[in-house]
Design a protein around this motif. Structure first.
Motif, PDB file in Angstrom:
ATOM      1  N   ILE A   1       0.750  -1.243  -0.010  1.00 34.61           N
ATOM      2  CA  ILE A   1      -0.044   0.152   0.069  1.00 34.61           C
ATOM      3  C   ILE A   1       0.992   1.429  -0.031  1.00 34.61           C
ATOM      4  O   ILE A   1       0.771   2.075  -0.674  1.00 34.61           O
ATOM      5  N   LEU A   2       1.797   1.389   1.119  1.00 36.81           N
ATOM      6  CA  LEU A   2       2.786   2.552   0.915  1.00 36.81           C
ATOM      7  C   LEU A   2       3.447   2.638  -0.375  1.00 36.81           C
ATOM      8  O   LEU A   2       3.794   3.806  -0.655  1.00 36.81           O
ATOM      9  N   ILE A   3       3.997   1.404  -0.850  1.00 39.04           N
ATOM     10  CA  ILE A   3       4.777   1.672  -2.209  1.00 39.04           C
ATOM     11  C   ILE A   3       3.932   1.970  -3.269  1.00 39.04           C
ATOM     12  O   ILE A   3       4.334   3.048  -4.082  1.00 39.04           O
ATOM     13  N   GLY A   4       2.551   1.815  -3.273  1.00 42.31           N
ATOM     14  CA  GLY A   4       1.758   2.237  -4.234  1.00 42.31           C
ATOM     15  C   GLY A   4       1.418   3.791  -4.148  1.00 42.31           C
ATOM     16  O   GLY A   4       1.475   4.605  -4.969  1.00 42.31           O
ATOM     17  N   TYR A   5       1.553   4.395  -3.019  1.00 44.34           N
ATOM     18  CA  TYR A   5       1.372   5.749  -2.582  1.00 44.34           C
ATOM     19  C   TYR A   5       2.732   6.490  -2.959  1.00 44.34           C
ATOM     20  O   TYR A   5       2.584   7.615  -3.527  1.00 44.34           O
ATOM     21  N   GLY A   6       3.747   5.848  -2.581  1.00 47.04           N
ATOM     22  CA  GLY A   6       5.010   6.326  -3.214  1.00 47.04           C
ATOM     23  C   GLY A   6       5.089   6.431  -4.352  1.00 47.04           C
ATOM     24  O   GLY A   6       5.584   7.637  -4.876  1.00 47.04           O
ATOM     25  N   SER A   7       4.748   5.495  -5.424  1.00 47.14           N
ATOM     26  CA  SER A   7       4.881   5.774  -6.727  1.00 47.14           C
ATOM     27  C   SER A   7       3.893   6.592  -7.358  1.00 47.14           C
ATOM     28  O   SER A   7       4.216   7.283  -8.099  1.00 47.14           O
ATOM     29  N   ALA A   8       2.600   6.838  -6.547  1.00 47.85           N
ATOM     30  CA  ALA A   8       1.825   7.763  -7.131  1.00 47.85           C
ATOM     31  C   ALA A   8       2.278   9.211  -6.721  1.00 47.85           C
ATOM     32  O   ALA A   8       2.001   9.990  -7.697  1.00 47.85           O
ATOM     33  N   LEU A   9       2.782   9.491  -5.716  1.00 49.19           N
ATOM     34  CA  LEU A   9       3.346  10.688  -5.255  1.00 49.19           C
ATOM     35  C   LEU A   9       4.474  10.883  -6.255  1.00 49.19           C
ATOM     36  O   LEU A   9       4.683  12.061  -6.465  1.00 49.19           O
ATOM     37  N   SER A  10       5.261  10.089  -6.790  1.00 45.36           N
ATOM     38  CA  SER A  10       6.400  10.184  -7.355  1.00 45.36           C
ATOM     39  C   SER A  10       5.878  10.595  -8.981  1.00 45.36           C
ATOM     40  O   SER A  10       6.576  11.577  -9.332  1.00 45.36           O
ATOM     41  N   THR A  11       4.981  10.320  -9.341  1.00 38.77           N
ATOM     42  CA  THR A  11       4.468  10.570 -10.666  1.00 38.77           C
ATOM     43  C   THR A  11       3.539  11.963 -10.648  1.00 38.77           C
ATOM     44  O   THR A  11       3.527  12.332 -11.904  1.00 38.77           O
ATOM     45  N   THR A  12       3.334  12.387  -9.677  1.00 39.75           N
ATOM     46  CA  THR A  12       2.875  13.926  -9.507  1.00 39.75           C
ATOM     47  C   THR A  12       4.119  14.809 -10.314  1.00 39.75           C
ATOM     48  O   THR A  12       3.500  15.907 -10.612  1.00 39.75           O
ATOM     49  N   VAL A  13       5.387  14.319 -10.316  1.00 38.78           N
ATOM     50  CA  VAL A  13       6.125  15.441 -10.804  1.00 38.78           C
ATOM     51  C   VAL A  13       5.899  15.593 -12.268  1.00 38.78           C
ATOM     52  O   VAL A  13       6.420  16.733 -12.900  1.00 38.78           O
ATOM     53  N   PHE A  14       5.291  14.642 -12.942  1.00 42.63           N
ATOM     54  CA  PHE A  14       5.108  14.607 -14.390  1.00 42.63           C
ATOM     55  C   PHE A  14       4.006  16.119 -14.494  1.00 42.63           C
ATOM     56  O   PHE A  14       4.102  16.826 -15.372  1.00 42.63           O
ATOM     57  N   ILE A  15       3.045  15.921 -13.620  1.00 40.48           N
ATOM     58  CA  ILE A  15       1.869  17.112 -13.762  1.00 40.48           C
ATOM     59  C   ILE A  15       2.680  18.365 -13.349  1.00 40.48           C
ATOM     60  O   ILE A  15       2.386  19.694 -13.919  1.00 40.48           O
ATOM     61  N   THR A  16       3.367  18.461 -12.092  1.00 43.91           N
ATOM     62  CA  THR A  16       3.987  19.669 -11.770  1.00 43.91           C
ATOM     63  C   THR A  16       5.145  20.210 -12.639  1.00 43.91           C
ATOM     64  O   THR A  16       5.141  21.459 -13.081  1.00 43.91           O
ATOM     65  N   SER A  17       5.653  19.452 -13.379  1.00 46.26           N
ATOM     66  CA  SER A  17       6.509  19.785 -14.388  1.00 46.26           C
ATOM     67  C   SER A  17       6.005  20.378 -15.726  1.00 46.26           C
ATOM     68  O   SER A  17       6.605  21.085 -16.276  1.00 46.26           O
ATOM     69  N   PHE A  18       4.805  19.658 -16.007  1.00 41.44           N
ATOM     70  CA  PHE A  18       4.290  20.262 -17.137  1.00 41.44           C
ATOM     71  C   PHE A  18       3.757  21.761 -16.812  1.00 41.44           C
ATOM     72  O   PHE A  18       3.729  22.642 -17.798  1.00 41.44           O
ATOM     73  N   PHE A  19       3.225  22.006 -15.683  1.00 39.71           N
ATOM     74  CA  PHE A  19       2.701  23.300 -15.248  1.00 39.71           C
ATOM     75  C   PHE A  19       4.009  24.237 -15.358  1.00 39.71           C
ATOM     76  O   PHE A  19       3.899  25.401 -15.366  1.00 39.71           O
ATOM     77  N   GLY A  20       5.198  23.725 -14.717  1.00 34.71           N
ATOM     78  CA  GLY A  20       6.450  24.492 -14.546  1.00 34.71           C
ATOM     79  C   GLY A  20       6.748  25.024 -16.055  1.00 34.71           C
ATOM     80  O   GLY A  20       7.218  26.189 -16.105  1.00 34.71           O
ATOM     81  N   VAL A  21       6.781  24.062 -16.935  1.00 38.64           N
ATOM     82  CA  VAL A  21       7.068  24.316 -18.384  1.00 38.64           C
ATOM     83  C   VAL A  21       6.376  25.277 -18.815  1.00 38.64           C
ATOM     84  O   VAL A  21       6.563  26.420 -19.390  1.00 38.64           O
ATOM     85  N   ALA A  22       5.012  25.243 -18.599  1.00 34.21           N
ATOM     86  CA  ALA A  22       4.042  26.304 -19.106  1.00 34.21           C
ATOM     87  C   ALA A  22       4.227  27.475 -18.676  1.00 34.21           C
ATOM     88  O   ALA A  22       4.159  28.553 -19.327  1.00 34.21           O
ATOM     89  N   LEU A  23       4.571  27.571 -17.491  1.00 35.23           N
ATOM     90  CA  LEU A  23       4.714  28.703 -16.610  1.00 35.23           C
ATOM     91  C   LEU A  23       6.129  29.532 -16.893  1.00 35.23           C
ATOM     92  O   LEU A  23       6.153  30.462 -17.487  1.00 35.23           O
ATOM     93  N   PHE A  24       7.097  28.764 -16.802  1.00 31.44           N
ATOM     94  CA  PHE A  24       8.464  29.337 -17.000  1.00 31.44           C
ATOM     95  C   PHE A  24       8.832  29.608 -18.533  1.00 31.44           C
ATOM     96  O   PHE A  24       9.623  30.476 -18.872  1.00 31.44           O
ATOM     97  N   SER A  25       8.192  28.852 -19.351  1.00 30.87           N
ATOM     98  CA  SER A  25       8.489  29.350 -20.861  1.00 30.87           C
ATOM     99  C   SER A  25       8.044  30.602 -21.331  1.00 30.87           C
ATOM    100  O   SER A  25       8.187  31.326 -22.545  1.00 30.87           O
ATOM    101  N   ARG A  26       7.139  31.330 -20.572  1.00 28.66           N
ATOM    102  CA  ARG A  26       6.531  32.442 -20.750  1.00 28.66           C
ATOM    103  C   ARG A  26       7.545  33.623 -20.276  1.00 28.66           C
ATOM    104  O   ARG A  26       7.356  34.929 -20.649  1.00 28.66           O
TER     105      ARG A  26
END
Length: 464
Positions: free
Chosen positions: A294-319
């Protein structure tokens, strides 16, 4: 039947189906090896931790199984690396002449082969090392690098504007993170409620659905040249090889130097960034964390949020920021996250190490877009074939090397591999400085980066 030009659904379903299985493989191997090496049943409890502090043999068991599991992962990667690399290089380059769909459909078929084989091994409790055979066979169809190379080439075909290309490529990465996060959360509960067989079957079913969409609903992004279909195979192969070679000789010398620097920077960053991730699950299974599924699943899921935050980071910083500065921020994010992981000894700390790594994926889409804007539209397949080849190669070598290092250092310093990964990030950071100086010098001169016949295709897409 009207077909669609959306490759994102394929990436989404592929990510979901794959990340149902990825966490299961290491856990399945770990449990089988535990039973074989210790002659005891694997400890399954409802607690968040499986550690048994009062057991005198507990630490010895963990160290022995950790070594065996990391070596098994290394052998798996070694047997699948070479065929996957060869298929990726030639198949994605071949898509310049015969369309992108072949680079998408074949890896999906390989995923079906692997998941069905994994299901048979789990259901019938076959020899564990048949998993290595299944990995090898599926790699003959290509792999993750092949489908990503094909999808990024597909996106490059459809995008004219440089900023649009960067954002859509970042969007593909975000889709991977979002769906893989959903899969990672559900996998732990799925495994606990139904065992290994049902999650693996679900993954195989989604891969089959993906094949149907890619074959019958996805429209081809390139106009396919049918005039040379009857050409001898040797001539077609020479044409394919010449297309890859031309990528590094066409254009001006400065363009070729810039492309080479970007490829080396991208490859070294992939090696440093992916090495530590190869053993994260083993690190979490080991003492003192001893995470449950269960904790491994939560940890993996939390790790994949970097894809979402990185997308918004690119969208913001590219301006407001140059592309190379965005890449720099992402590399520093990876380095900081690896350093914190090396010293994470509690569950809370292990969750918190994901915070500094929230922008860790930003360098990938930005650097792909930079390289895509350097070459012409007729060379996109050759470019992304080389990018996928180098990404696969660096990831596979990193996976093998870091797994072997982890097996050798787990007894005295389990976090050593993460310290090593953080240290290796200095290499792409240094190369990025060279690229920035190269671009600064080029901006003071009028010499174009590409030859005249190629520059017309990308004149509206200058490298930032």
């Amino acid at each position: 039947m009207k077909k669609l030009y959306f490759v994102e659904p394929i990436i989404a379903v592929y990510a979901f189906a794959s990340f149902i299985v990825y966490p299961l493989v290491q856990q399945y191997v770990y449990r089988r090896l535990w039973q074989e090496l210790t002659n005891t049943s694997y400890p399954i409890t409802d607690n968040s931790s499986r550690c048994a502090p009062n057991s005198s043999n507990h630490s010895t068991y963990h160290e022995e199984v950790q070594r065996a599991a990391s070596l098994f992962s290394m052998y798996t990667e070694l047997f699948s690396m070479i065929p996957s690399l060869i298929v990726t290089l030639f198949l994605v380059a071949y898509s310049d002449h015969r369309g992108r769909k072949i680079t998408i459909v074949l890896p999906l078929l390989g995923s079906v082969v692997y998941t069905v084989s994994f299901l048979a091994i789990s259901f019938f409790e076959l020899n564990l090392y048949l998993l290595i055979v299944a990995t090898f066979v599926s790699s003959l169809f290509g792999g993750l690098g092949t489908i990503l190379g094909g999808c990024f080439s597909y996106v490059a075909d459809l995008c004219e504007d440089g900023k649009q290309k960067t954002l859509r490529m970042a969007g593909v990465d975000m889709v991977i993170g979002l769906l893989s996060g959903v899969a990672s959360i559900s996998t732990g509960y799925f495994l606990r409620a139904a065992g290994f067989n049902w999650p693996i079957f679900t993954s195989a079913l989604f891969h089959c659905i993906n094949v149907l969409y890619a074959v019958f609903f996805l429209e081809e992004s390139r106009v396919i040249d049918r005039s040379n279909e009857d050409a001898p195979r040797g001539m077609a192969l020479r044409k394919l090889v010449s297309g890859i070679c031309r990528l590094f000789v066409a254009g001006t010398p400065k363009r070729n130097w810039l492309l080479g620097l970007l490829l080396i920077t991208f490859t070294s960053f992939c090696f440093a960034g992916s090495g530590g991730s190869a053993v994260v699950t083993l690190y979490e299974l080991n003492e003192p964390l001893c995470w449950s599924e269960i904790l491994i699943g939560y940890g993996s899921a939390l790790s994949t949020t970097v894809f979402i935050t990185s997308f918004f980071g690119v969208a913001l910083f590219s301006r407001c920021l140059p592309d190379l500065v965005i890449v720099l921020i992402g590399m520093l994010s990876v380095m900081t996250g690896a350093l914190m992981t090396a010293f994470a000894k509690t569950t809370l700390m292990m969750f918190l190490v994901r915070v500094p790594a929230l922008l860790a994926v930003m360098p990938y889409p930005v650097m792909r877009s930079l390289m895509s804007r350097v070459v012409s539209k007729s060379e996109q397949g050759a470019l992304f074939a080389c990018v996928a080849f180098l990404e696969n190669l660096s990831g596979s070598v990193a996976y093998t090397v870091f797994s072997r290092i982890y097996a050798a250092t787990v007894a005295w310093c389990p976090g050593f591999v993460f310290l090593l990964g953080a240290g290796l990030c200095v290499i792409p950071l240094s190369l990025l400085g060279v690229v920035s100086l190269f671009r600064l010098e080029d901006s003071k001169e009028s010499e174009p980066l590409m030859s005249e016949e190629d520059s017309a295709a990308v004149e509206d897409n200058p490298v930032a």
